[in-house]
Write an enzyme that holds these catalytic residues in place. Structure first.
Site, short mmCIF file in Angstrom:
data_model
loop_
_atom_site.label_atom_id
_atom_site.label_comp_id
_atom_site.label_asym_id
_atom_site.label_seq_id
_atom_site.Cartn_x
_atom_site.Cartn_y
_atom_site.Cartn_z
N HIS A 148 0.83 -1.20 0.00
CA HIS A 148 0.00 0.00 0.00
C HIS A 148 0.87 1.26 0.00
O HIS A 148 1.88 1.32 0.68
CB HIS A 148 -0.92 0.01 1.22
N CYS A 168 0.09 2.50 -4.71
CA CYS A 168 -0.54 3.77 -5.04
C CYS A 168 0.41 4.94 -4.77
O CYS A 168 1.27 4.86 -3.90
CB CYS A 168 -1.82 3.96 -4.23
#
Length: 286
Positions: free
Chosen positions: A63, A119
């Site tokens: 993440h 991301c």
């Protein structure tokens, strides 16, 4: 992470305690889980004490997020971050920390290839040169406040700073879309130039059904017709080696786009390889 490790082993990287560190959240040994301290330790293990001629590889699949840049150096007012498994108590790891540990110390003649499959990873290592389309042609754009260094560092990231990066499933195994596209592109053709490699990454991401745009940022500006290789070391061409502050920007009203990370995101499937190959992936040295 496991797919990237297999790819490195296929390309003759050695799997040993001296050459590779892998952190994944399914490890029984707490020393090999992608906690903040373990990730930082793995980064230092990879880069500290490196010498000219060393080849390093770093891969993070997990993440990513953003948080406000208190210095005003970031053009968009945000620091890019990676999110360790214990982020709720330990916090995130910023691009500034990554640069300080893995980029700034490298000597002329050391090569580090990094892949960040998460991301907001476009400038996830704060490298000064970004490959962008300019007037219909690919070319290098220098960061507004560049920090130039001696080593040859190349970051292939899964998306732009303001975008998200997806997961995919291929060969019966789930994994990050950028990781899958990178491996597929080099399996299809091991002899890419940088132009054809980026074209292949775009093509394979579209084939997998993902709109994200992969990015290439570097410490050294070079000819894009240069053949891509994990083992080729570009010498330092930067005449000035230090941070150059051209403009500061403080945007106190802007909030991180990925704020949900800090609220309810569970870390699953994070992994890192260090050595010859992880930040939740692979880091490699030879």
């Amino acid at each position: 992470v496991k797919k990237m490790k297999e790819f490195l082993l296929y390309n003759n990287w050695r799997d040993s305690r001296e050459t590779m560190v892998v952190l994944t959240d399914d490890q029984r040994d707490p020393n090999f889980r992608p906690t903040k301290q373990n990730i930082l330790n793995a980064m230092r293990w990879l880069c500290e004490g490196s010498h000219p001629g060393d080849i390093l590889f770093f891969h993070f699949s997990g993440h990513g997020a953003q948080q406000a840049d208190p210095t005003g150096v970031e053009e968009d007012g945000m620091d890019e971050t990676i999110v360790p498994s214990d982020y709720k108590t330990a916090g995130q790891i910023t691009d500034n920390e990554i640069f300080r540990i893995m980029v700034f110390p490298l000597q002329n003649g050391v090569r580090l290839t990094a892949i960040m499959d998460c991301c907001h990873s476009g400038t996830g290592m704060d490298l000064p040169w970004t490959l962008q389309h300019r007037g219909g042609r690919l070319g290098w754009t220098e960061d507004t406040n560049p920090c130039h260094t001696l080593g040859d560092v190349q970051l292939f990231s899964g998306c732009e700073d303001g975008a998200t990066s997806a997961d995919s499933s291929r060969y019966g195994v789930s994994g990050g879309a950028m990781t899958t596209a990178f491996i597929d592109t080099l399996r299809e053709n091991p002899h890419h130039t940088y132009i054809s490699l980026m074209d292949g990454l775009h093509r394979n991401l579209r084939k997998l059904g993902f709109p994200q745009l992969p990015q290439l940022t570097t410490t050294q500006r070079f000819d894009l017709n240069r053949p891509f290789s994990l083992y080729d070391i570009h010498p330092n061409m930067n005449p000035v080696v230090h941070q150059q502050i051209m403009r500061r920007r403080i945007n106190r009203r802007r909030r991180p786009r990925n704020n949900r990370v800090m609220n309810d995101l569970g870390i699953g499937g994070a992994g890192m390889a260090v050595g010859g190959g992880l930040l939740a992936g692979l880091i490699g040295m030879s």
